[in-house]
Design a protein around this motif. Sequence first.
Motif, mmCIF file in Angstrom:
data_model
loop_
_atom_site.group_PDB
_atom_site.id
_atom_site.type_symbol
_atom_site.label_atom_id
_atom_site.label_comp_id
_atom_site.label_asym_id
_atom_site.label_seq_id
_atom_site.Cartn_x
_atom_site.Cartn_y
_atom_site.Cartn_z
ATOM 1 N N ARG A 106 8.814 -2.781 -14.089
ATOM 2 C CA ARG A 106 7.694 -2.019 -13.527
ATOM 3 C C ARG A 106 6.816 -2.901 -12.645
ATOM 4 N NH1 ARG A 106 5.766 3.159 -16.111
ATOM 5 N NH2 ARG A 106 7.646 3.924 -17.087
ATOM 6 N N ASN A 107 6.600 -4.126 -13.071
ATOM 7 C CA ASN A 107 5.763 -5.014 -12.264
ATOM 8 C C ASN A 107 6.472 -5.458 -10.992
ATOM 9 O OD1 ASN A 107 3.010 -5.677 -13.572
ATOM 10 N ND2 ASN A 107 4.436 -5.566 -15.291
ATOM 11 N N ILE A 108 7.765 -5.742 -11.104
ATOM 12 C CA ILE A 108 8.540 -6.064 -9.899
ATOM 13 C C ILE A 108 8.571 -4.848 -8.975
ATOM 14 C CG2 ILE A 108 10.981 -6.281 -9.164
ATOM 15 C CD1 ILE A 108 9.582 -8.938 -9.606
ATOM 16 N N GLY A 109 8.664 -3.668 -9.565
ATOM 17 C CA GLY A 109 8.696 -2.436 -8.770
ATOM 18 C C GLY A 109 7.410 -2.231 -7.983
ATOM 19 N N VAL A 110 6.272 -2.504 -8.606
ATOM 20 C CA VAL A 110 4.997 -2.366 -7.893
ATOM 21 C C VAL A 110 4.910 -3.408 -6.771
ATOM 22 C CG1 VAL A 110 2.476 -2.552 -8.089
ATOM 23 C CG2 VAL A 110 3.773 -1.296 -9.832
ATOM 24 N N ALA A 111 5.330 -4.646 -7.087
ATOM 25 C CA ALA A 111 5.329 -5.706 -6.067
ATOM 26 C C ALA A 111 6.258 -5.327 -4.909
ATOM 27 C CB ALA A 111 5.777 -7.031 -6.696
ATOM 28 N N PHE A 112 7.402 -4.765 -5.236
ATOM 29 C CA PHE A 112 8.367 -4.293 -4.230
ATOM 30 C C PHE A 112 7.718 -3.263 -3.296
ATOM 31 C CE2 PHE A 112 11.385 -0.773 -3.312
ATOM 32 C CZ PHE A 112 12.305 -1.446 -2.530
ATOM 33 N N GLN A 113 6.976 -2.322 -3.867
ATOM 34 C CA GLN A 113 6.341 -1.278 -3.056
ATOM 35 C C GLN A 113 5.216 -1.870 -2.209
ATOM 36 O OE1 GLN A 113 7.336 1.956 -2.597
ATOM 37 N NE2 GLN A 113 5.825 1.829 -0.957
ATOM 38 N N LEU A 114 4.484 -2.844 -2.765
ATOM 39 C CA LEU A 114 3.428 -3.498 -1.978
ATOM 40 C C LEU A 114 4.042 -4.222 -0.773
ATOM 41 C CD1 LEU A 114 1.162 -4.810 -4.891
ATOM 42 C CD2 LEU A 114 0.571 -3.020 -3.228
ATOM 43 N N GLN A 115 5.197 -4.857 -0.978
ATOM 44 C CA GLN A 115 5.890 -5.509 0.145
ATOM 45 C C GLN A 115 6.318 -4.462 1.178
ATOM 46 O OE1 GLN A 115 6.201 -8.453 1.075
ATOM 47 N NE2 GLN A 115 7.972 -8.628 2.418
ATOM 48 N N ASP A 116 6.773 -3.302 0.704
ATOM 49 C CA ASP A 116 7.106 -2.188 1.602
ATOM 50 C C ASP A 116 5.901 -1.800 2.446
ATOM 51 O OD1 ASP A 116 9.761 -1.404 1.335
ATOM 52 O OD2 ASP A 116 9.223 0.666 0.849
ATOM 53 N N ASP A 117 4.742 -1.704 1.776
ATOM 54 C CA ASP A 117 3.516 -1.314 2.479
ATOM 55 C C ASP A 117 3.145 -2.347 3.533
ATOM 56 O OD1 ASP A 117 3.491 0.768 0.671
ATOM 57 O OD2 ASP A 117 1.812 0.013 -0.516
ATOM 58 N N ILE A 118 3.292 -3.644 3.177
ATOM 59 C CA ILE A 118 2.975 -4.718 4.127
ATOM 60 C C ILE A 118 3.895 -4.611 5.342
ATOM 61 C CG2 ILE A 118 3.025 -7.227 4.479
ATOM 62 C CD1 ILE A 118 2.266 -7.479 1.432
ATOM 63 N N LEU A 119 5.198 -4.443 5.087
ATOM 64 C CA LEU A 119 6.172 -4.364 6.186
ATOM 65 C C LEU A 119 5.922 -3.147 7.063
ATOM 66 C CD1 LEU A 119 9.501 -5.357 4.380
ATOM 67 C CD2 LEU A 119 8.226 -6.706 6.067
ATOM 68 N N ASP A 120 5.493 -2.051 6.439
ATOM 69 C CA ASP A 120 5.289 -0.822 7.212
ATOM 70 C C ASP A 120 4.228 -1.037 8.299
ATOM 71 O OD1 ASP A 120 6.082 2.317 6.782
ATOM 72 O OD2 ASP A 120 4.126 2.069 7.753
ATOM 73 N N THR A 121 3.268 -1.899 8.027
ATOM 74 C CA THR A 121 2.199 -2.132 9.010
ATOM 75 C C THR A 121 2.382 -3.443 9.773
ATOM 76 O OG1 THR A 121 0.637 -0.885 7.676
ATOM 77 C CG2 THR A 121 -0.307 -2.375 9.298
#
Lengths: 325, 325
Positions: free
Chosen positions: A200-215
């Motif tokens: 779950r924690n890796i998953g949240v970090a994964f999504q935060l990286q997605d958000d960073i890349l999106d912008t």
Amino acid sequence: MQTIEQLRGLFEEYLEANAFTQQPKELYAPMAYVMGMGGKRLRPVFALMGAQLFSSRLHAALPVAMAVEVFHNFSLVHDDIMDEAPLRRGKATVHHKYGLNAGILSGDAMLIYAYEFIRQAENQPAIPRLLHVFNRVAIEVCEGQQYDMNFEQRQDVRIEDYLLMIELKTAALIGGSLVLGALSVGAPEQDIEKLMAFGRNIGVAFQLQDDILDTFGDPRKFGKKVGGDIAQNKKTFLILKALELAQGETRDKLAGYMSTNPEDEAQKIREVTAILRQLHIPEWAEKMKEQFQETALAALAGIAVPEERKAPLREMSLRLMQRES
Amino acid sequence: MQTIEQLRGLFEEYLEANAFTQQPKELYAPMAYVMGMGGKRLRPVFALMGAQLFSSRLHAALPVAMAVEVFHNFSLVHDDIMDEAPLRRGKATVHHKYGLNAGILSGDAMLIYAYEFIRQAENQPAIPRLLHVFNRVAIEVCEGQQYDMNFEQRQDVRIEDYLLMIELKTAALIGGSLVLGALSVGAPEQDIEKLMAFGRNIGVAFQLQDDILDTFGDPRKFGKKVGGDIAQNKKTFLILKALELAQGETRDKLAGYMSTNPEDEAQKIREVTAILRQLHIPEWAEKMKEQFQETALAALAGIAVPEERKAPLREMSLRLMQRES
């Protein structure tokens, strides 16, 4: 020990042997189409890594690996309808290619087949437990999708609301994949909670990286249009943190942009991105991401298996956090 | 022995105790809305009757009774989207009341909750078997829905195609309900196949009665608009048998009406109904219905339990066949 690439190869073989070729073709062809679109196969690889922590009998985890990948693809098909998305990974989405009804019904059938793969787990006495974990995660994904849609309309989303939403929508299934894999090979109960926490924690970090890349991603490497989240008024961590830090005119400008759809979308993306940089949001996001990553690795450290068995999970965590697409 | 009404009451109590009141309300309110629309609760009553054939511990079958009712309601919500239906049982359909996205997502969540009720079966060692039966039936319902949609576009549907379609779309779940109820109380394996055969044949007879009522029902008693199937060019048994029997001009007229949507819908319904009467289709349909009913009762006769345990099932069969709405 199998490497990440070997695990992916093992899954791709199983996937091919279990292709959706049944009748009626109007139902099964859209299922085969979306399953064949490729992608990183992240969730089934996590399932196999969860199994490999405890056993080398990886074939026992292939059915649950398939279940999580089929479930993930079901959620993509229905989410694309709800988001009115015409494209995914550069190809037409299912409902654009086959129509709305095919999108709905083939998605439903995939959700049912996900459960059929759970049932095919070799470890039959574990099935009630597998079903329990899978149900919980599947419901969380639906709840997360609902919160995500709600947040598009709300102006009072807090950072903690956002983090809960991505935990439900994205991270729960990553944790679930690891746990289902582990349970398939009879992992001891005391390690299951830690493995779920890692995922779950890796998953949240994964999504935060997605958000960073999106912008802030490199447009030449990022698969999608950079700035898409900003254009869609998605209240990601980046925007919520910026709204917290910004003051006066800057805050008004940011809040204004993120609640409207101006004609000049490119200008909106440019100006919002400039504000985010000015407020050092990329650094804040990196920091937040690293916090989740550290929490994940601490959970992993508590799992009582030899360190070398954890190597592929550590490697995967690093790759996910440093990826550029 | 509990009567049909007592079984329905038992289920309604369980339903009320398990109402969908969770958060986020945008996800759960549509689920509560459709579950609260009422209806005959046919499938859960069948599940309880399946259990009562073998045991008086009916509470053990309540979770699977709930599973089949939640599944049925999931299928109604998604089918209403696919059929663009604005009304069901005189009330707004979920997607008309709450929007398309709510219809899709709350339907998905109901499908997952159906599995969660399967998991809650008291008879834990039976869960892999319950899951197997439920998966099979659920996939058949999706396949049946796809064939139903395909047939609207096809002019070469045969009576046997139609009978297979309604077996998948409607009858499989009725058979499945009985079997899941029976397995929940540990019914012996040799009776399961017979019970499934009873349910599937009764289910086909039930749908044939539906088809008869849709065209020949008493408008004051029938809940929906009489002639709806004709208006929608549904190739039911009535139409397919008529196309087989009709000749010359009558056949051309019938085939023409059933492949177009003329402006004067009332005239189309009137004229097609007249042709069906002229060809004695109501009698043909009654005969076909009775054949399935007899096959069903023969299967029931082979189940090795005291005759009095079968009384509610015989009573239910009679009621379903003679109903006027």
